[in-house]
Design a protein around this motif. Structure first.
Motif, short mmCIF file in Angstrom:
data_model
loop_
_atom_site.label_atom_id
_atom_site.label_comp_id
_atom_site.label_asym_id
_atom_site.label_seq_id
_atom_site.Cartn_x
_atom_site.Cartn_y
_atom_site.Cartn_z
N TYR A 175 -16.75 9.09 -6.69
CA TYR A 175 -15.45 9.60 -6.89
C TYR A 175 -15.51 10.49 -8.13
N ARG A 176 -16.54 10.46 -8.95
CA ARG A 176 -16.56 10.98 -10.17
C ARG A 176 -18.18 11.44 -10.60
N PRO A 281 -1.41 7.87 -6.68
CA PRO A 281 -1.92 8.89 -7.54
C PRO A 281 -1.01 9.55 -8.62
N PHE A 319 -4.37 12.89 -8.76
CA PHE A 319 -5.54 12.36 -9.24
C PHE A 319 -5.47 10.86 -9.51
N ASN A 320 -6.53 10.17 -9.40
CA ASN A 320 -6.54 8.61 -10.01
C ASN A 320 -6.32 8.57 -11.35
N LEU A 324 -9.36 10.04 -14.48
CA LEU A 324 -9.08 11.20 -15.24
C LEU A 324 -9.03 10.77 -16.76
N PRO A 346 -12.82 19.27 -5.72
CA PRO A 346 -12.96 18.45 -7.03
C PRO A 346 -12.59 19.40 -8.27
N ILE A 361 -14.14 15.36 -11.09
CA ILE A 361 -13.38 14.22 -10.28
C ILE A 361 -12.62 14.76 -8.99
N PRO A 363 -10.11 14.73 -5.84
CA PRO A 363 -8.77 14.69 -5.91
C PRO A 363 -8.38 13.46 -4.80
#
Length: 369
Positions: A175-176, A281, A319-320, A324, A346, A361, A363
């Motif tokens: 995810y990141r 989100p 975004f989470n 972030l 991303p 990150i 989205p």
């Protein structure tokens, strides 16, 4: 065996060694600390869980040479409760050990030290050195992005890329992505390896003095860190690490320049309405040098605006909040640049100048899309 030593320092060292010892091990000996006299003034302490070994030496008064394997949890609990400044540890031929301090005395059974598992040996080693403060900082700013449940074990660690003049740490979880770069005086051949996150957390704890130098010896399947008088040996993670460069967006439609602290503050203000049960989100709209932030959950909603500098087109993206924030907390610049390429690509967070860090990150799709 009989040794006499300072209670406080011996206890602290035993507690550090204990961190490599599992509460429940496949072998009884792995639940213990191996204590071995090496000369008339020194004992060696070892903890090992088959993946990580922590070893150090302690200055003591050796009155009788020998060795013992004492249950780490029980032994450390005993040491912490002793009343006097000096402790004596005596083990007889029947493996019964007496731990005494002042008027207090414990007994504890030792396992046979001859049956303690052999520690891994580093062969074909490549050695380089890093400032402790630099390495700790790089670890802290990447290890949060390590995968906790990825099916590929190799992604549960941080990838090191070491080449002349540069060291790079990379972590990702699907995810990141987190990357940190630093200069180094290393001038040997290029090295690439993956260190388990658990090992790196131990390095952070052991490296108390930021001005120290950590010596790193990389072998074929193991790595050894000499840090603050301790020698930590760990397995390396094997497998094919994701080609993280392929995850970078192919282009960008806009670049946002924002104050790092103000951006973190506005995201943190969403926390009262975003919980584990009420997840949603955060919606970001970047337009006309302004960020319009909003989130709506079963608990309530939150909206706020923040002045930013935007070079490019209007972008609406979700975004989470935690992902972030994790990235922004690891940025050590007053401002950051956020590169965007539409609502599904991303986001890339980089410093305004240089390439000391990069955070990517993915989205989250917003419901009304």
């Amino acid at each position: 065996m009989k040794i006499i030593c300072d209670t406080s320092s011996f206890t602290n060292i035993c507690l550090n060694v204990q961190r490599s010892i599992p509460a429940k091990a496949v072998l009884p000996h792995l639940e213990g600390i191996l204590i071995e006299t090496t000369d008339e003034n020194t004992v060696k302490l070892t903890g090992f869980d088959l993946d990580i070994a922590i070893m150090t030496t302690v200055n003591v008064r050796v009155e009788e040479p020998g060795a013992a394997v004492l249950n780490a949890k029980i032994f450390c609990d005993m040491l912490r409760r002793l009343p006097d400044n000096t402790v004596s540890v005596t083990c007889n031929e029947k493996n019964i050990c007496t731990i005494s301090s002042g008027e207090s005395e414990y007994t504890l059974i030792s396992l046979n030290p001859a049956e303690y598992p052999e520690l891994p040996v580093i062969t074909e080693e490549k050695v380089f050195r890093l400032n402790a403060g630099v390495l700790k900082d790089m670890i802290k700013r990447t290890v949060f992005a390590v995968s906790a449940d990825d099916g590929k074990t190799v992604h549960r660690g941080v990838k090191f890329e070491v080449r002349p003049g540069e060291i790079k740490l990379i972590a990702l979880d699907g995810y990141r992505l987190a990357i940190r770069n630093e200069f180094t005086d290393y001038n040997g051949e290029e090295l690439t390896f993956v260190v388990p996150a658990k090992t790196l957390y131990e390095i952070i704890k052991l490296a108390e003095n930021d001005d120290d130098v950590i010596e790193i010896s990389k072998g074929k399947r193991h790595i050894m860190f000499n840090v603050n008088g301790y020698r930590l040996t760990s397995k390396l993670l094997e497998g094919e690490f994701l080609d993280y460069r392929s995850a970078f967006p192919k282009g960008k439609s806009s670049t946002v320049r924002v104050n790092t602290k103000k951006f973190m503050d506005i995201i943190e203000r969403t926390s009262p309405v975003i919980t584990e049960k009420a997840r949603s989100p955060i919606k970001f709209i970047f337009e006309d040098d302004e960020l319009n932030l909003s989130t709506f959950t079963a608990l309530g909603s939150f909206t706020e605006k923040l002045p930013v500098s935007i070079d490019g087109v209007r972008t609406e993206i979700g975004f989470n909040n935690r992902f972030l924030l994790d990235a922004l907390r690891s940025c050590d610049t007053d401002e950051v640049l956020i590169e965007l390429n539409g609502s599904l690509s991303p986001a890339v967070i980089i410093p305004p100048e240089g390439d000391s860090f990069l955070y990517l990150i993915l989205p989250v799709r917003i419901k009304n899309e």
